[in-house]
Structures are given as C-alpha cells and as structure tokens.
Design a protein around this motif. Structure first.
Motif, short mmCIF file in Angstrom:
data_model
loop_
_atom_site.label_atom_id
_atom_site.label_comp_id
_atom_site.label_asym_id
_atom_site.label_seq_id
_atom_site.Cartn_x
_atom_site.Cartn_y
_atom_site.Cartn_z
N ILE A 73 0.79 -1.05 -0.03
CA ILE A 73 0.08 -0.24 -0.64
C ILE A 73 1.47 1.09 -0.02
CG2 ILE A 73 -1.50 1.52 0.98
CD1 ILE A 73 -3.03 -0.87 2.33
N ALA A 74 2.09 1.07 0.60
CA ALA A 74 2.58 2.60 0.73
C ALA A 74 3.42 2.70 -0.42
CB ALA A 74 3.70 2.01 1.92
N ALA A 75 3.92 1.40 -1.05
CA ALA A 75 4.77 1.51 -2.25
C ALA A 75 3.71 2.23 -3.09
CB ALA A 75 5.07 0.00 -3.14
N ILE A 76 2.51 1.06 -4.14
CA ILE A 76 1.39 1.60 -4.86
C ILE A 76 0.87 4.30 -3.66
CG2 ILE A 76 -1.04 2.24 -5.16
CD1 ILE A 76 -1.04 -1.04 -4.69
N SER A 77 0.99 4.10 -2.70
CA SER A 77 1.02 5.69 -2.66
C SER A 77 1.73 6.36 -2.65
CB SER A 77 0.08 5.75 -1.28
OG SER A 77 1.08 5.05 -0.33
N GLY A 78 2.51 5.73 -3.07
CA GLY A 78 4.17 7.21 -3.03
C GLY A 78 4.46 7.64 -1.40
N GLY A 79 3.82 6.41 -0.49
CA GLY A 79 4.85 6.18 0.98
C GLY A 79 5.96 5.85 0.93
N SER A 80 6.70 5.27 2.42
CA SER A 80 7.79 5.06 2.92
C SER A 80 7.26 3.22 2.36
CB SER A 80 8.74 5.77 3.62
OG SER A 80 9.65 5.01 4.06
N GLY A 81 8.16 2.58 2.00
CA GLY A 81 7.77 0.89 2.14
C GLY A 81 8.13 0.27 3.24
N TRP A 82 9.34 1.03 4.23
CA TRP A 82 9.36 0.45 5.28
C TRP A 82 8.25 1.13 6.22
CZ3 TRP A 82 12.31 -3.53 5.59
CH2 TRP A 82 13.49 -3.80 4.93
N THR A 83 7.37 2.25 6.57
CA THR A 83 6.99 2.67 7.81
C THR A 83 5.78 1.81 7.40
OG1 THR A 83 8.36 4.52 7.25
CG2 THR A 83 5.98 4.73 7.91
N GLY A 84 5.59 1.48 6.40
CA GLY A 84 4.37 1.07 5.89
C GLY A 84 4.39 -0.88 5.79
N ALA A 85 5.52 -1.16 5.77
CA ALA A 85 5.73 -2.50 6.32
C ALA A 85 5.50 -2.49 8.05
CB ALA A 85 6.70 -3.44 5.76
N ALA A 86 6.21 -1.75 8.47
CA ALA A 86 5.99 -1.59 9.69
C ALA A 86 4.84 -1.20 11.02
CB ALA A 86 7.21 -0.85 10.62
#
Length: 75
Positions: A43-56
């Motif tokens: 979801i973070a990758a799709i929305s342009g956010g940080s992948g690590w933050t989204g994963a955490a």
C-alpha cells in the motif's frame, strides 16, 4: 521496493516453517504480522510513501489482529 518484498517473503517462509510448535495464538500473531507487513509495504509503495514505514505499521496492525483471532481460536 524489491528488497522489501524479498525480506517479507523470506520472513513469511521462516515463520511458516517455525509455526509447527506454536499455539494458535502465536501462529495468528506471526502470520498476521507477516501478512500485515506485506500489505503495508504494498500500500505504501502504491501511494508513494515509505515502504519500510508501511511494512512496520502493517506488521503491528496485522500482529494485533492475528493475536486476537488466534486467541479466540485457542479458546
């Protein structure tokens, strides 16, 4: 982003192998965290956010949800 997917995939495989001696609550927590991390990173990758933050964030939310579900299965 490729690194996050690889790390999540390896983590999910390790968790799946180690789940044989776990209680249903522990299995729910581990699998929920793995699924949540993958979903959060995606979801973070799709929305342009940080992948690590989204994963955490996804791992924490998934772990909590999986813990609750596993707790109910254990009873």
């Amino acid at each position: 982003m490729k690194h996050i997917g690889l790390i999540v995939s390896i983590g999910a495989a390790v968790i799946a192998i180690g789940c044989t001696n776990m209680t249903p609550q522990q299995q729910g927590t581990a699998s929920g965290a793995a699924i949540g991390a993958a979903a959060g990173a995606g979801i973070a990758a799709i929305s342009g956010g940080s992948g690590w933050t989204g994963a955490a964030i996804g791992a924490v939310a998934g772990g909590v949800a999986g813990n609750i579900k596993g707790s109910k299965q254990q009873q």
